[in-house]
Design a protein around this motif. Sequence first.
Motif, PDB file in Angstrom:
ATOM      1  N   GLU A  74       0.501  -1.026   0.567  1.00 12.11           N
ATOM      2  CA  GLU A  74       0.632   0.275   0.120  1.00 12.11           C
ATOM      3  C   GLU A  74       1.122   1.385  -0.183  1.00 12.11           C
ATOM      4  N   ALA A  75      -0.131   2.433  -0.053  1.00 12.91           N
ATOM      5  CA  ALA A  75       0.664   3.714   0.038  1.00 12.91           C
ATOM      6  C   ALA A  75       2.764   3.785  -0.485  1.00 12.91           C
ATOM      7  N   LEU A  76       2.238   3.462  -2.103  1.00 13.77           N
ATOM      8  CA  LEU A  76       4.072   3.384  -3.314  1.00 13.77           C
ATOM      9  C   LEU A  76       3.559   4.904  -3.756  1.00 13.77           C
ATOM     10  N   GLN A  77       2.747   6.019  -3.643  1.00 12.38           N
ATOM     11  CA  GLN A  77       2.870   7.094  -3.754  1.00 12.38           C
ATOM     12  C   GLN A  77       3.356   7.562  -2.748  1.00 12.38           C
ATOM     13  N   GLY A  78       4.710   8.088  -3.610  1.00 10.83           N
ATOM     14  CA  GLY A  78       5.780   9.305  -2.939  1.00 10.83           C
ATOM     15  C   GLY A  78       6.960   8.091  -2.430  1.00 10.83           C
ATOM     16  N   LYS A  79       7.187   7.179  -2.860  1.00  8.43           N
ATOM     17  CA  LYS A  79       8.151   6.416  -2.728  1.00  8.43           C
ATOM     18  C   LYS A  79       8.651   5.573  -4.068  1.00  8.43           C
ATOM     19  N   VAL A  80       9.806   5.697  -4.109  1.00  9.58           N
ATOM     20  CA  VAL A  80      10.581   5.509  -5.019  1.00  9.58           C
ATOM     21  C   VAL A  80      10.410   3.367  -5.535  1.00  9.58           C
ATOM     22  N   VAL A  81      10.609   3.271  -6.176  1.00  7.08           N
ATOM     23  CA  VAL A  81       9.923   1.911  -6.610  1.00  7.08           C
ATOM     24  C   VAL A  81      10.710   0.729  -7.541  1.00  7.08           C
ATOM     25  N   VAL A  82      11.316  -0.111  -6.891  1.00  7.71           N
ATOM     26  CA  VAL A  82      12.049  -1.109  -7.808  1.00  7.71           C
ATOM     27  C   VAL A  82      11.316  -2.128  -8.396  1.00  7.71           C
ATOM     28  N   VAL A  83      10.636  -1.930  -9.021  1.00  2.00           N
ATOM     29  CA  VAL A  83       9.361  -3.224  -9.739  1.00  2.00           C
ATOM     30  C   VAL A  83      10.850  -4.405 -10.887  1.00  2.00           C
ATOM     31  N   ASP A  84      10.739  -5.418 -10.102  1.00  2.00           N
ATOM     32  CA  ASP A  84      11.278  -6.353 -11.150  1.00  2.00           C
ATOM     33  C   ASP A  84      10.639  -7.864 -11.159  1.00  2.00           C
ATOM     34  N   PHE A  85      11.267  -8.046 -12.645  1.00  6.68           N
ATOM     35  CA  PHE A  85      10.470  -9.300 -12.873  1.00  6.68           C
ATOM     36  C   PHE A  85      11.130 -10.252 -13.129  1.00  6.68           C
ATOM     37  N   TRP A  86      11.465 -11.958 -12.669  1.00  8.43           N
ATOM     38  CA  TRP A  86      12.004 -12.686 -12.507  1.00  8.43           C
ATOM     39  C   TRP A  86      10.960 -13.801 -12.298  1.00  8.43           C
ATOM     40  N   ALA A  87      12.113 -14.877 -12.551  1.00 10.31           N
ATOM     41  CA  ALA A  87      11.558 -16.339 -12.349  1.00 10.31           C
ATOM     42  C   ALA A  87      13.043 -16.910 -11.633  1.00 10.31           C
ATOM     43  N   SER A  88      12.473 -18.312 -11.579  1.00 11.28           N
ATOM     44  CA  SER A  88      13.707 -18.916 -10.644  1.00 11.28           C
ATOM     45  C   SER A  88      14.507 -19.958 -11.202  1.00 11.28           C
ATOM     46  N   TRP A  89      14.244 -19.782 -12.555  1.00 10.04           N
ATOM     47  CA  TRP A  89      15.189 -20.686 -13.553  1.00 10.04           C
ATOM     48  C   TRP A  89      16.450 -19.372 -14.351  1.00 10.04           C
ATOM     49  N   CYS A  90      15.399 -18.913 -13.777  1.00  6.15           N
ATOM     50  CA  CYS A  90      16.753 -17.441 -14.598  1.00  6.15           C
ATOM     51  C   CYS A  90      18.262 -16.915 -13.519  1.00  6.15           C
ATOM     52  N   GLY A  91      19.827 -17.562 -13.933  1.00  3.62           N
ATOM     53  CA  GLY A  91      20.458 -17.515 -13.664  1.00  3.62           C
ATOM     54  C   GLY A  91      20.795 -16.000 -13.216  1.00  3.62           C
ATOM     55  N   THR A  92      21.181 -15.135 -14.170  1.00  2.00           N
ATOM     56  CA  THR A  92      20.967 -13.342 -13.505  1.00  2.00           C
ATOM     57  C   THR A  92      19.904 -12.528 -12.346  1.00  2.00           C
ATOM     58  N   CYS A  93      18.046 -13.134 -12.690  1.00  8.23           N
ATOM     59  CA  CYS A  93      17.598 -13.010 -11.496  1.00  8.23           C
ATOM     60  C   CYS A  93      18.073 -13.546 -10.074  1.00  8.23           C
ATOM     61  N   ARG A  94      18.687 -15.073 -10.331  1.00  5.24           N
ATOM     62  CA  ARG A  94      19.361 -15.808  -8.650  1.00  5.24           C
ATOM     63  C   ARG A  94      20.336 -14.792  -8.454  1.00  5.24           C
ATOM     64  N   ARG A  95      21.353 -14.226  -8.675  1.00  8.13           N
ATOM     65  CA  ARG A  95      22.395 -13.331  -8.585  1.00  8.13           C
ATOM     66  C   ARG A  95      21.964 -11.852  -7.611  1.00  8.13           C
ATOM     67  N   THR A  96      20.258 -11.251  -8.555  1.00  7.13           N
ATOM     68  CA  THR A  96      20.095 -10.188  -8.261  1.00  7.13           C
ATOM     69  C   THR A  96      19.803 -10.271  -6.852  1.00  7.13           C
ATOM     70  N   PHE A  97      18.416 -11.146  -6.458  1.00  6.56           N
ATOM     71  CA  PHE A  97      17.941 -11.304  -4.934  1.00  6.56           C
ATOM     72  C   PHE A  97      18.793 -10.991  -4.075  1.00  6.56           C
ATOM     73  N   PRO A  98      19.488 -11.384  -3.911  1.00  4.29           N
ATOM     74  CA  PRO A  98      20.619 -10.925  -2.671  1.00  4.29           C
ATOM     75  C   PRO A  98      20.826  -9.617  -2.674  1.00  4.29           C
ATOM     76  N   LEU A  99      21.572  -8.937  -3.980  1.00  2.74           N
ATOM     77  CA  LEU A  99      21.202  -7.692  -3.760  1.00  2.74           C
ATOM     78  C   LEU A  99      20.372  -7.120  -3.570  1.00  2.74           C
ATOM     79  N   MET A 100      19.299  -7.490  -4.034  1.00  6.66           N
ATOM     80  CA  MET A 100      17.431  -6.366  -3.775  1.00  6.66           C
ATOM     81  C   MET A 100      17.430  -6.639  -2.207  1.00  6.66           C
ATOM     82  N   GLU A 101      17.771  -7.740  -1.798  1.00  7.74           N
ATOM     83  CA  GLU A 101      17.694  -7.672  -0.605  1.00  7.74           C
ATOM     84  C   GLU A 101      18.315  -6.947   0.289  1.00  7.74           C
TER      85      GLU A 101
END
Length: 173
Positions: A74-101
């Motif tokens: 809720e209340a995304l207005q006024g926030k900086v948002v990163v919307v990231d599309f991913w899948a478990s089979w995607c190697g780059t996505c797997r490496r990105t997750f810890p950095l997003m966290e």
Amino acid sequence: MNEEPSIAGRRSRLGPCLGLSGGLVLALGCGLGLGLAFPVSVHAAERTSTNATLRVGDAFPDLTKFELEGSVPEALQGKVVVVDFWASWCGTCRRTFPLMEELHQRFGRRGLVILTINEDKSRAAMTEFLKENPVTFAVLRDAKRKLAAQLQIPSLPISYLLDGTGRVRSIQP
């Protein structure tokens, strides 16, 4: 004063691993109100598929209009948002997750919202991945692929950086 260092100096670690070449250091900066470095190359920011319907400067679609599994924050207005599309089979996505966290942990209190949208065909694949890679940011699932279809997602991963008004500031394939 114990000020948190900018992650801009960590470009070599964050940029390539996140697939954010061309100058965007996902350090989300002063132009977006977080007070961090935000170098963006115009060419990198506008790099999208020729079929993509969403461009830099456009308003990102209202996520509540899609049948996404999970809770849209809720209340995304006024926030900086990163919307990231991913899948478990995607190697780059797997490496990105810890950095997003890491970004979520470090900058969430300053207004950054990490919102990931899973594109796996099966819920079980997503669930297994999340058991192995627990995160505290929002994870939604586009099971019916309605959002991905509207945005004409060219490949995974792809991230959209939104400003506080919900407008796309950068698209990073």
